[in-house]
Design a protein around this motif. Sequence first.
Motif, PDB file in Angstrom:
ATOM      1  N   ARG A 301       0.749  -1.282   0.076  1.00 13.71           N
ATOM      2  CA  ARG A 301       0.122  -0.036   0.018  1.00 13.71           C
ATOM      3  C   ARG A 301       0.754   1.262  -0.075  1.00 13.71           C
ATOM      4  O   ARG A 301       2.053   1.267   0.354  1.00 13.71           O
ATOM      5  N   ILE A 302       0.296   2.358  -0.340  1.00 17.80           N
ATOM      6  CA  ILE A 302       0.970   3.629  -0.437  1.00 17.80           C
ATOM      7  C   ILE A 302      -0.113   4.583   0.481  1.00 17.80           C
ATOM      8  O   ILE A 302      -1.313   4.392   0.703  1.00 17.80           O
ATOM      9  N   GLY A 303       0.600   5.680   0.929  1.00 20.93           N
ATOM     10  CA  GLY A 303      -0.003   6.795   1.698  1.00 20.93           C
ATOM     11  C   GLY A 303      -0.364   7.869   0.871  1.00 20.93           C
ATOM     12  O   GLY A 303       0.053   7.824  -0.256  1.00 20.93           O
ATOM     13  N   LEU A 304      -0.964   9.091   1.233  1.00 19.95           N
ATOM     14  CA  LEU A 304      -1.278  10.122   0.394  1.00 19.95           C
ATOM     15  C   LEU A 304       0.085  10.809  -0.264  1.00 19.95           C
ATOM     16  O   LEU A 304      -0.209  11.580  -1.180  1.00 19.95           O
ATOM     17  N   SER A 305       1.218  10.635   0.609  1.00 18.48           N
ATOM     18  CA  SER A 305       2.360  11.277   0.163  1.00 18.48           C
ATOM     19  C   SER A 305       2.953  10.538  -1.313  1.00 18.48           C
ATOM     20  O   SER A 305       3.518  11.245  -2.191  1.00 18.48           O
ATOM     21  N   GLY A 306       2.573   9.375  -1.319  1.00 13.94           N
ATOM     22  CA  GLY A 306       2.829   8.788  -2.494  1.00 13.94           C
ATOM     23  C   GLY A 306       1.772   8.444  -3.701  1.00 13.94           C
ATOM     24  O   GLY A 306       2.244   8.270  -4.786  1.00 13.94           O
ATOM     25  N   LEU A 307       0.847   9.286  -3.671  1.00 12.47           N
ATOM     26  CA  LEU A 307      -0.350   9.355  -4.232  1.00 12.47           C
ATOM     27  C   LEU A 307      -0.102   9.949  -5.855  1.00 12.47           C
ATOM     28  O   LEU A 307      -0.188   9.461  -6.946  1.00 12.47           O
ATOM     29  N   LYS A 308       0.509  10.905  -5.667  1.00  9.63           N
ATOM     30  CA  LYS A 308       0.891  11.619  -6.941  1.00  9.63           C
ATOM     31  C   LYS A 308       1.504  11.195  -7.806  1.00  9.63           C
ATOM     32  O   LYS A 308       1.322  10.798  -9.193  1.00  9.63           O
ATOM     33  N   GLN A 309       2.672  10.435  -7.453  1.00 12.20           N
ATOM     34  CA  GLN A 309       3.641   9.686  -8.188  1.00 12.20           C
ATOM     35  C   GLN A 309       3.074   8.480  -8.868  1.00 12.20           C
ATOM     36  O   GLN A 309       3.072   8.061  -9.917  1.00 12.20           O
ATOM     37  N   ALA A 310       2.350   7.606  -7.819  1.00 12.46           N
ATOM     38  CA  ALA A 310       1.467   6.631  -8.623  1.00 12.46           C
ATOM     39  C   ALA A 310       0.293   6.801  -9.449  1.00 12.46           C
ATOM     40  O   ALA A 310       0.132   6.163 -10.503  1.00 12.46           O
ATOM     41  N   LEU A 311      -0.132   7.937  -9.410  1.00 15.91           N
ATOM     42  CA  LEU A 311      -1.467   8.567 -10.049  1.00 15.91           C
ATOM     43  C   LEU A 311      -0.656   8.633 -11.749  1.00 15.91           C
ATOM     44  O   LEU A 311      -0.995   8.225 -12.604  1.00 15.91           O
ATOM     45  N   GLU A 312       0.507   9.486 -11.640  1.00 12.99           N
ATOM     46  CA  GLU A 312       1.035   9.905 -12.788  1.00 12.99           C
ATOM     47  C   GLU A 312       1.773   8.484 -13.651  1.00 12.99           C
ATOM     48  O   GLU A 312       1.803   8.432 -15.031  1.00 12.99           O
ATOM     49  N   SER A 313       2.146   7.502 -12.898  1.00 12.28           N
ATOM     50  CA  SER A 313       2.539   6.348 -13.631  1.00 12.28           C
ATOM     51  C   SER A 313       1.562   5.178 -13.826  1.00 12.28           C
ATOM     52  O   SER A 313       1.737   4.033 -14.214  1.00 12.28           O
ATOM     53  N   SER A 314       0.345   5.285 -13.450  1.00 10.56           N
ATOM     54  CA  SER A 314      -0.923   4.477 -13.551  1.00 10.56           C
ATOM     55  C   SER A 314      -1.130   3.914 -14.750  1.00 10.56           C
ATOM     56  O   SER A 314      -1.613   2.723 -14.995  1.00 10.56           O
ATOM     57  N   THR A 315      -0.822   4.728 -15.796  1.00  7.06           N
ATOM     58  CA  THR A 315      -1.524   4.152 -16.967  1.00  7.06           C
ATOM     59  C   THR A 315      -0.132   3.618 -17.826  1.00  7.06           C
ATOM     60  O   THR A 315      -0.047   3.125 -18.953  1.00  7.06           O
ATOM     61  N   GLU A 316       0.978   3.309 -17.253  1.00  6.54           N
ATOM     62  CA  GLU A 316       2.192   2.775 -17.999  1.00  6.54           C
ATOM     63  C   GLU A 316       2.001   1.436 -17.894  1.00  6.54           C
ATOM     64  O   GLU A 316       1.618   0.748 -16.880  1.00  6.54           O
ATOM     65  N   SER A 317       2.315   0.634 -18.790  1.00  8.01           N
ATOM     66  CA  SER A 317       2.299  -0.630 -19.055  1.00  8.01           C
ATOM     67  C   SER A 317       2.869  -1.509 -17.912  1.00  8.01           C
ATOM     68  O   SER A 317       2.684  -2.648 -17.447  1.00  8.01           O
ATOM     69  N   SER A 318       4.079  -0.852 -17.216  1.00  6.40           N
ATOM     70  CA  SER A 318       4.759  -1.588 -16.363  1.00  6.40           C
ATOM     71  C   SER A 318       4.171  -1.452 -14.941  1.00  6.40           C
ATOM     72  O   SER A 318       4.685  -1.930 -13.971  1.00  6.40           O
ATOM     73  N   ALA A 319       3.186  -0.520 -14.861  1.00 11.19           N
ATOM     74  CA  ALA A 319       2.725  -0.041 -13.470  1.00 11.19           C
ATOM     75  C   ALA A 319       1.848  -1.453 -13.334  1.00 11.19           C
ATOM     76  O   ALA A 319       1.268  -2.040 -14.128  1.00 11.19           O
ATOM     77  N   PRO A 320       1.637  -1.638 -11.750  1.00  6.12           N
ATOM     78  CA  PRO A 320       0.487  -2.577 -11.396  1.00  6.12           C
ATOM     79  C   PRO A 320      -0.720  -2.346 -11.892  1.00  6.12           C
ATOM     80  O   PRO A 320      -1.137  -0.952 -11.984  1.00  6.12           O
ATOM     81  N   ILE A 321      -1.584  -3.292 -11.851  1.00  2.00           N
ATOM     82  CA  ILE A 321      -2.982  -2.842 -12.397  1.00  2.00           C
ATOM     83  C   ILE A 321      -3.803  -1.970 -11.212  1.00  2.00           C
ATOM     84  O   ILE A 321      -4.702  -1.003 -11.549  1.00  2.00           O
TER      85      ILE A 321
END
Length: 330
Positions: A301-321
Amino acid sequence: MDKPAPGDGQVLVRINACAICASDLHFLRGGEKMVELSRELGGPYASLDLEKKVVLGHEFVGEIVEYGPNSRESIKVGARVVAVPVIMNSGGQSVIGFDNNYPGGFSEYAVLDEKFILEVPEGVDDDAAALVEPLAVGIEHARSGEPSVDDVAVVVGCGAIGLGVIAGLKLTGVTAIVAVDFSESRRRLALEMGATLAIDPRERSPYEAIPELDGRRTTIVYECVGVKGLLNEIINSVGYNTKIVMGGYSMAAEEIYIFTAQNKHLKVYFASGETPDDMSLALKSIADGTTDVRPWLAPRRIGLSGLKQALESSTESSAPIRTIVDPLLP
């Protein structure tokens, strides 16, 4: 923001977990367009004021804290619930996480419509429960094409929607399912979800006769990418009497050759959001082990501090579903 208060027929929940959806990123990048099109052509985002605060997150699980007035209170306080992320009101409907008045699952609390909540069984943990909503979307998309057990289904795009469609097709008894994606890791996930075959479209066309399926051709195609031009490519590639289901999310205008679609006697369906029945089936299939969504999850899991980066990478094919956010973590 102030802690929200439940109104008539509503319930306040404390959020335990919320998954990141690609539509959250679409909203951050194109929210103005979503609002503009809703106001011009009709849609659930017409009343959204982008000058005011909005809290995203619509794939969540939470614990009931209290009910508002005139509620049935059919599920006990303290129970964990998931919900269709929609509030019905006198003005129509509001989408939780895309409305100024209804904060989503990236906040500590959310207000839900009591009519749309489902109690989560003890055997389903919070991370899996947060995936009930995206799985329900895939189930809705799968049934939108009215598939039969004899269909050869091609699922183009193996993100959450495509994987959910594969799961939904399996639940309806379809056994010939061809997954299509550029990403090797997502093709592997598709096979884990129940696809019969996974194809890299750069190496072969999924629309020709398929030797692994005794030379049969596709009879129904699920477009789960949302890229402009793909619909017309599918129309030009499939055979006669094929059904096409549009499940990919796109705000781009599309140009197609109606002449070709008419001559091939094609049918095009447009998938939408899930219903309470889809949510119920998704929850049941996760709870009884029929559908395993654990491979969708990021390692932690991540907290709110990691949300921005996780959102920005969410559409990359290497990102988790799906990455799970705990709004109580820093």
